[in-house]
Write a protein that holds these residues in place. Structure first.
Motif, PDB file in Angstrom:
ATOM      1  N   LEU A 111     -25.884 -35.687  18.630  1.00 21.32           N
ATOM      2  CA  LEU A 111     -24.903 -36.309  19.577  1.00 21.32           C
ATOM      3  C   LEU A 111     -23.962 -37.314  18.995  1.00 21.32           C
ATOM      4  O   LEU A 111     -23.217 -37.914  19.702  1.00 21.32           O
ATOM      5  CB  LEU A 111     -25.899 -37.403  20.332  1.00 21.32           C
ATOM      6  CG  LEU A 111     -26.767 -36.272  21.220  1.00 21.32           C
ATOM      7  CD1 LEU A 111     -27.870 -37.193  22.053  1.00 21.32           C
ATOM      8  CD2 LEU A 111     -26.071 -35.590  22.171  1.00 21.32           C
TER       9      LEU A 111
ATOM     10  N   SER B 231     -20.985 -38.122  30.888  1.00 20.41           N
ATOM     11  CA  SER B 231     -20.811 -37.253  29.815  1.00 20.41           C
ATOM     12  C   SER B 231     -21.821 -37.345  28.484  1.00 20.41           C
ATOM     13  O   SER B 231     -22.088 -36.052  28.317  1.00 20.41           O
ATOM     14  CB  SER B 231     -19.309 -37.659  29.096  1.00 20.41           C
ATOM     15  OG  SER B 231     -19.382 -38.926  28.824  1.00 20.41           O
ATOM     16  N   ARG B 232     -22.384 -38.320  28.612  1.00 24.35           N
ATOM     17  CA  ARG B 232     -23.542 -38.345  27.422  1.00 24.35           C
ATOM     18  C   ARG B 232     -24.771 -37.539  27.897  1.00 24.35           C
ATOM     19  O   ARG B 232     -25.274 -36.778  27.007  1.00 24.35           O
ATOM     20  CB  ARG B 232     -24.058 -39.830  27.068  1.00 24.35           C
ATOM     21  CG  ARG B 232     -24.909 -40.077  25.846  1.00 24.35           C
ATOM     22  CD  ARG B 232     -24.617 -39.670  24.832  1.00 24.35           C
ATOM     23  NE  ARG B 232     -23.683 -40.675  24.176  1.00 24.35           N
ATOM     24  CZ  ARG B 232     -22.857 -40.647  23.155  1.00 24.35           C
ATOM     25  NH1 ARG B 232     -22.697 -39.298  22.793  1.00 24.35           N
ATOM     26  NH2 ARG B 232     -22.023 -41.425  22.783  1.00 24.35           N
TER      27      ARG B 232
ATOM     28  N   PHE C 212     -24.571 -35.071  29.784  1.00 23.66           N
ATOM     29  CA  PHE C 212     -24.356 -33.568  29.645  1.00 23.66           C
ATOM     30  C   PHE C 212     -24.352 -33.329  28.180  1.00 23.66           C
ATOM     31  O   PHE C 212     -24.947 -32.132  28.103  1.00 23.66           O
ATOM     32  CB  PHE C 212     -22.742 -33.618  30.213  1.00 23.66           C
ATOM     33  CG  PHE C 212     -22.415 -32.112  29.837  1.00 23.66           C
ATOM     34  CD1 PHE C 212     -22.431 -31.088  30.599  1.00 23.66           C
ATOM     35  CD2 PHE C 212     -21.628 -31.539  28.762  1.00 23.66           C
ATOM     36  CE1 PHE C 212     -21.945 -29.979  30.669  1.00 23.66           C
ATOM     37  CE2 PHE C 212     -21.035 -30.486  28.673  1.00 23.66           C
ATOM     38  CZ  PHE C 212     -21.325 -29.663  29.689  1.00 23.66           C
ATOM     39  N   GLN C 213     -24.089 -33.965  27.265  1.00 22.39           N
ATOM     40  CA  GLN C 213     -24.228 -33.595  25.821  1.00 22.39           C
ATOM     41  C   GLN C 213     -25.867 -33.705  25.417  1.00 22.39           C
ATOM     42  O   GLN C 213     -25.999 -32.726  24.748  1.00 22.39           O
ATOM     43  CB  GLN C 213     -23.586 -34.727  25.009  1.00 22.39           C
ATOM     44  CG  GLN C 213     -22.125 -35.009  24.999  1.00 22.39           C
ATOM     45  CD  GLN C 213     -21.811 -36.259  23.754  1.00 22.39           C
ATOM     46  OE1 GLN C 213     -22.228 -37.169  24.174  1.00 22.39           O
ATOM     47  NE2 GLN C 213     -20.855 -35.816  22.815  1.00 22.39           N
ATOM     48  N   ILE C 214     -26.586 -34.329  26.093  1.00 20.26           N
ATOM     49  CA  ILE C 214     -27.917 -34.450  25.765  1.00 20.26           C
ATOM     50  C   ILE C 214     -28.600 -33.193  26.282  1.00 20.26           C
ATOM     51  O   ILE C 214     -29.302 -32.391  25.441  1.00 20.26           O
ATOM     52  CB  ILE C 214     -28.660 -35.547  26.452  1.00 20.26           C
ATOM     53  CG1 ILE C 214     -28.362 -36.914  25.485  1.00 20.26           C
ATOM     54  CG2 ILE C 214     -30.179 -35.479  26.290  1.00 20.26           C
ATOM     55  CD1 ILE C 214     -28.621 -38.340  26.049  1.00 20.26           C
TER      56      ILE C 214
ATOM     57  N   ARG D 208     -27.011 -30.394  26.792  1.00 16.00           N
ATOM     58  CA  ARG D 208     -26.768 -29.209  25.949  1.00 16.00           C
ATOM     59  C   ARG D 208     -27.415 -29.234  24.732  1.00 16.00           C
ATOM     60  O   ARG D 208     -27.784 -28.223  24.224  1.00 16.00           O
ATOM     61  CB  ARG D 208     -24.994 -29.380  25.676  1.00 16.00           C
ATOM     62  CG  ARG D 208     -24.207 -29.031  26.867  1.00 16.00           C
ATOM     63  CD  ARG D 208     -22.915 -29.016  26.579  1.00 16.00           C
ATOM     64  NE  ARG D 208     -22.768 -27.619  25.918  1.00 16.00           N
ATOM     65  CZ  ARG D 208     -21.622 -26.801  25.544  1.00 16.00           C
ATOM     66  NH1 ARG D 208     -20.554 -27.602  25.928  1.00 16.00           N
ATOM     67  NH2 ARG D 208     -21.700 -25.810  24.987  1.00 16.00           N
ATOM     68  N   VAL D 209     -27.664 -30.212  23.956  1.00 11.25           N
ATOM     69  CA  VAL D 209     -28.279 -30.315  22.828  1.00 11.25           C
ATOM     70  C   VAL D 209     -30.127 -29.955  22.908  1.00 11.25           C
ATOM     71  O   VAL D 209     -30.394 -29.377  22.317  1.00 11.25           O
ATOM     72  CB  VAL D 209     -28.424 -31.732  21.989  1.00 11.25           C
ATOM     73  CG1 VAL D 209     -29.412 -31.995  21.039  1.00 11.25           C
ATOM     74  CG2 VAL D 209     -26.903 -32.102  21.604  1.00 11.25           C
TER      75      VAL D 209
END
Length: 129
Positions: free
Chosen positions: A17, A37-38, A40-42, A44-45
């Motif tokens: 991240l 947005s964070r 969403f990133q988490i 995805r990871v």
């Protein structure tokens, strides 16, 4: 919970991240808020949809978030009950259990744990009598 199930350390998640493990730790403890947005990133990871993070959210929390039943200054919110299945100890136990390659040994451990729980449950009910 998902990070732990994947065997991903806070440090590795942070690297993916672009964060430090301390920042991930603060997110997990709830010390820092997570932006959309964070989140969403988490997701995805960790290979989960954003809805994963809300799947088991109690109805009263959802209502609070929508402002429907927000307690006033003089009211206290109901205490949050932690799900024992979401505890780190539970996840580690399950992961260790499935690392046992011999199915017969796994089955015997399973039966042992059930027997101990049954005995403890019987002890608890005999104390109530």
């Amino acid at each position: 919970m998902r990070r732990t199930l994947l065997g991903l350390s806070q440090e590795k998640l942070g690297e993916a991240l672009g964060l430090t493990f301390q920042q991930v730790q603060k997110y997990e403890r709830g010390a820092n808020r997570i932006s959309a947005s964070r989140l969403f990133q988490i997701g995805r990871v960790l290979d989960v949809p954003i809805s994963f993070f809300y799947d088991e959210m109690p109805d009263e929390v959802l209502r609070d978030a929508q402002g429907v039943m927000r307690p006033g200054l003089g009211e206290s919110a109901d205490p949050f009950e932690h799900d024992p299945l979401a505890k780190r100890e539970t996840l580690e136990l399950v992961r260790a259990y499935y690392r046992i390659s011999d199915a017969r040994v796994r089955r015997r451990i399973f039966e042992l744990v059930k027997a101990v729980a049954r005995i403890e449950s019987e002890d608890d009910t005999s104390l109530d009598s």
